[in-house]
Design a protein around this motif. Structure first.
Motif, mmCIF file in Angstrom:
data_model
loop_
_atom_site.group_PDB
_atom_site.id
_atom_site.type_symbol
_atom_site.label_atom_id
_atom_site.label_comp_id
_atom_site.label_asym_id
_atom_site.label_seq_id
_atom_site.Cartn_x
_atom_site.Cartn_y
_atom_site.Cartn_z
ATOM 1 N N GLY A 53 37.106 -1.739 -19.617
ATOM 2 C CA GLY A 53 37.122 -2.230 -20.994
ATOM 3 C C GLY A 53 36.655 -1.160 -21.962
ATOM 4 N N TYR A 54 37.424 -0.951 -23.014
ATOM 5 C CA TYR A 54 37.090 0.045 -24.032
ATOM 6 C C TYR A 54 35.840 -0.353 -24.789
ATOM 7 N N ASP A 55 35.019 0.644 -25.150
ATOM 8 C CA ASP A 55 33.864 0.441 -26.020
ATOM 9 C C ASP A 55 33.818 1.605 -26.986
ATOM 10 N N VAL A 56 33.609 1.336 -28.242
ATOM 11 C CA VAL A 56 33.648 2.390 -29.242
ATOM 12 C C VAL A 56 32.448 3.328 -29.136
ATOM 13 N N GLU A 57 31.325 2.839 -28.615
ATOM 14 C CA GLU A 57 30.095 3.622 -28.614
ATOM 15 C C GLU A 57 29.565 3.930 -27.215
ATOM 16 N N GLU A 58 29.513 2.930 -26.349
ATOM 17 C CA GLU A 58 28.894 3.088 -25.038
ATOM 18 C C GLU A 58 29.924 3.461 -23.968
ATOM 19 N N VAL A 59 29.418 3.686 -22.752
ATOM 20 C CA VAL A 59 30.297 3.962 -21.614
ATOM 21 C C VAL A 59 31.256 2.790 -21.421
ATOM 22 N N PHE A 60 32.492 3.091 -21.069
ATOM 23 C CA PHE A 60 33.467 2.034 -20.832
ATOM 24 C C PHE A 60 32.959 1.077 -19.746
ATOM 25 N N ASP A 61 33.403 -0.164 -19.815
ATOM 26 C CA ASP A 61 32.987 -1.206 -18.878
ATOM 27 C C ASP A 61 33.884 -1.132 -17.641
ATOM 28 N N PHE A 62 33.459 -0.341 -16.665
ATOM 29 C CA PHE A 62 34.265 -0.137 -15.459
ATOM 30 C C PHE A 62 34.047 -1.278 -14.468
ATOM 31 N N PRO A 63 35.106 -1.714 -13.810
ATOM 32 C CA PRO A 63 34.977 -2.831 -12.861
ATOM 33 C C PRO A 63 34.258 -2.413 -11.591
ATOM 34 N N VAL A 64 33.716 -3.402 -10.889
ATOM 35 C CA VAL A 64 33.137 -3.163 -9.571
ATOM 36 C C VAL A 64 34.205 -2.536 -8.674
ATOM 37 N N GLY A 65 33.819 -1.525 -7.929
ATOM 38 C CA GLY A 65 34.758 -0.805 -7.084
ATOM 39 C C GLY A 65 35.166 0.543 -7.638
ATOM 40 N N THR A 66 34.885 0.788 -8.918
ATOM 41 C CA THR A 66 35.217 2.073 -9.531
ATOM 42 C C THR A 66 34.466 3.205 -8.840
ATOM 43 N N VAL A 67 35.160 4.332 -8.646
ATOM 44 C CA VAL A 67 34.530 5.540 -8.110
ATOM 45 C C VAL A 67 34.800 6.685 -9.089
ATOM 46 N N ILE A 68 33.738 7.249 -9.620
ATOM 47 C CA ILE A 68 33.822 8.406 -10.516
ATOM 48 C C ILE A 68 33.306 9.619 -9.756
ATOM 49 N N SER A 69 34.059 10.702 -9.782
ATOM 50 C CA SER A 69 33.642 11.907 -9.056
ATOM 51 C C SER A 69 33.566 13.108 -9.994
ATOM 52 N N LYS A 70 32.682 14.025 -9.629
ATOM 53 C CA LYS A 70 32.600 15.301 -10.346
ATOM 54 C C LYS A 70 32.360 16.393 -9.313
ATOM 55 N N THR A 71 33.350 17.270 -9.167
ATOM 56 C CA THR A 71 33.268 18.372 -8.209
ATOM 57 C C THR A 71 32.910 19.650 -8.950
ATOM 58 N N PHE A 72 31.837 20.299 -8.506
ATOM 59 C CA PHE A 72 31.344 21.527 -9.115
ATOM 60 C C PHE A 72 31.844 22.710 -8.285
ATOM 61 N N TYR A 73 32.402 23.709 -8.957
ATOM 62 C CA TYR A 73 32.944 24.852 -8.242
ATOM 63 C C TYR A 73 32.906 26.092 -9.129
ATOM 64 N N TRP A 204 45.190 6.711 -20.288
ATOM 65 C CA TRP A 204 44.513 5.699 -19.490
ATOM 66 C C TRP A 204 45.038 4.304 -19.837
ATOM 67 N N ALA A 205 45.239 4.050 -21.125
ATOM 68 C CA ALA A 205 45.752 2.745 -21.545
ATOM 69 C C ALA A 205 47.164 2.527 -21.008
ATOM 70 N N GLU A 206 47.999 3.548 -21.095
ATOM 71 C CA GLU A 206 49.375 3.440 -20.632
ATOM 72 C C GLU A 206 49.447 3.230 -19.126
ATOM 73 N N ALA A 207 48.492 3.822 -18.398
ATOM 74 C CA ALA A 207 48.473 3.695 -16.936
ATOM 75 C C ALA A 207 47.826 2.396 -16.469
ATOM 76 N N GLY A 208 47.339 1.591 -17.415
ATOM 77 C CA GLY A 208 46.711 0.332 -17.048
ATOM 78 C C GLY A 208 45.275 0.467 -16.577
ATOM 79 N N LEU A 209 44.628 1.597 -16.930
ATOM 80 C CA LEU A 209 43.238 1.811 -16.534
ATOM 81 C C LEU A 209 42.252 1.319 -17.584
ATOM 82 N N LEU A 210 42.713 1.143 -18.823
ATOM 83 C CA LEU A 210 41.801 0.865 -19.933
ATOM 84 C C LEU A 210 42.432 -0.154 -20.868
ATOM 85 N N SER A 211 41.655 -1.183 -21.205
ATOM 86 C CA SER A 211 42.141 -2.223 -22.112
ATOM 87 C C SER A 211 41.317 -2.221 -23.396
ATOM 88 N N GLY A 212 41.895 -2.832 -24.447
ATOM 89 C CA GLY A 212 41.178 -2.970 -25.712
ATOM 90 C C GLY A 212 41.128 -1.714 -26.549
#
Length: 342
Positions: A53-73, A204-212
């Motif tokens: 779910g989109y939020d104008v100020e805070e982190v987006f409201d990601f559903p349970v099961g979401t995995v965010i990764s950051k690879t440092f190289y 993200w919106a077009e891919a169905g990852l983000l609403s609102g």
């Protein structure tokens, strides 16, 4: 808590290249946290049929099961030293992310479970074939070759799980772990995808990852800190927002300092101008105020940013080196402010 990164099926190693698996979406931020000049591959994966779910100020409201990764190289020389170069992760993905030109160091995961977010650090093996869960963190000796050939040795620190949680617990009361980067103002930029360039939030919106998502003109945007075409004020505030505001916010771990470094914090003492420090100890460097307008050399901000002493430096986690370019940006910003403190 899988012992190996490969068990998450986010990335794969194929023909000497790192590639993303199905429905793993790469992204970038307008301005990003400094981590010893490391390059970063960021991705997000949502369970099929789920949407954030989109939020104008805070982190987006990601559903349970979401995995965010950051690879440092780091890009590397043949002899193994790391090279200080402009981060071009999107281009690497589009052209083929060749492993013979880089050294993968670590991948940090944020996993949204029923009970909340969990932080998991994985360290890549010498063969760059997989990464192993190391909840206790790691320390690696490295050499950075700067532009012009200057060489600097440093210790790259992989944070332990508690340190990851310490930075990502952006609310001092709830202590709940949250992502930091996936906010509208950080994500509102173009990304070079394999199929072409597009605005990330629109993609993200077009891919169905983000609403609102509102009209494009209503989505906020932080400056790119090193883009000289943008104003000094906007670049400095964006830099402080992403590097400091996860602690220095109205409810954050550093809320008792009275120092607010979010993008919309009002200019004045709460932003550090002519503000006396609170319990900073030797972190003041003998300087009286956080920011002395017009005088960066007498400002605590620049002293702590330039330091690599763990008892002095800010941010206090996540780096062994000082960010010279970032410190100069904040110094220039302070120098342009005016006439000191009475």
């Amino acid at each position: 808590m899988p012992a190996r990164l490969s068990e998450w099926n986010l990335v794969r190693i194929e023909d000497g290249e790192l590639a993303l698996n199905h429905r793993v979406t790469p992204y970038d931020l307008n301005s990003s946290l400094f981590t010893d000049y490391a390059h970063k591959l960021r991705t997000v994966w949502l369970p099929e049929g789920k949407v954030a779910g989109y939020d104008v100020e805070e982190v987006f409201d990601f559903p349970v099961g979401t995995v965010i990764s950051k690879t440092f190289y780091y890009p590397t020389q043949r002899t193994g030293e790391y090279l200080l170069e402009q981060d071009r992760t999107a281009q690497r993905l589009a052209e083929g992310f060749r492993l013979d030109a880089v050294r993968l160091v670590e991948t940090r995961l944020l996993v949204h479970r029923e009970e909340g977010w969990v932080a998991l650090p994985y360290v890549w093996n010498a063969e760059q074939s997989d990464a192993v869960l190391k909840r206790t963190g790691d320390a690696q000796q490295a050499t950075l070759v700067k532009v012009g050939g200057e060489v600097q040795d440093f210790t790259y620190i992989v944070p332990n799980a508690n340190q990851c949680a310490g930075c990502h617990a952006t609310n001092a009361t709830t202590r709940e772990i949250q992502p930091i980067g996936p906010k509208a103002r950080h994500l509102n930029r173009d990304f070079v995808y394999s199929h072409g360039q597009a605005n990330q939030i629109a993609a993200w919106a077009e891919a169905g990852l983000l609403s609102g998502v509102p009209e494009a003109g209503a989505v906020p945007r932080n400056a790119v800190w090193d883009n000289q075409a943008e104003s000094l004020e906007a670049r400095a505030r964006a830099y402080l927002d992403i590097n400091c505001a996860h602690c220095h916010n109205r409810v954050g771990p550093a809320d008792t300092s009275g120092l607010l470094l979010e993008h919309d914090a009002p200019r004045g003492p709460s932003l550090g101008l002519c503000k006396l420090p609170i319990a900073a100890g030797k972190g003041t460097g003998g300087r009286a105020f956080g920011i002395v307008p017009g005088n960066p050399n007498q400002s605590i901000f620049t002293y702590r940013m330039a330091s690599t002493d763990p008892s002095i430096m800010m941010p206090e986690l996540g780096r062994s080196l000082s960010h010279q370019e970032g410190t100069k940006l904040i110094s220039d910003w302070i120098a342009a402010m005016g006439d000191g403190c009475v």
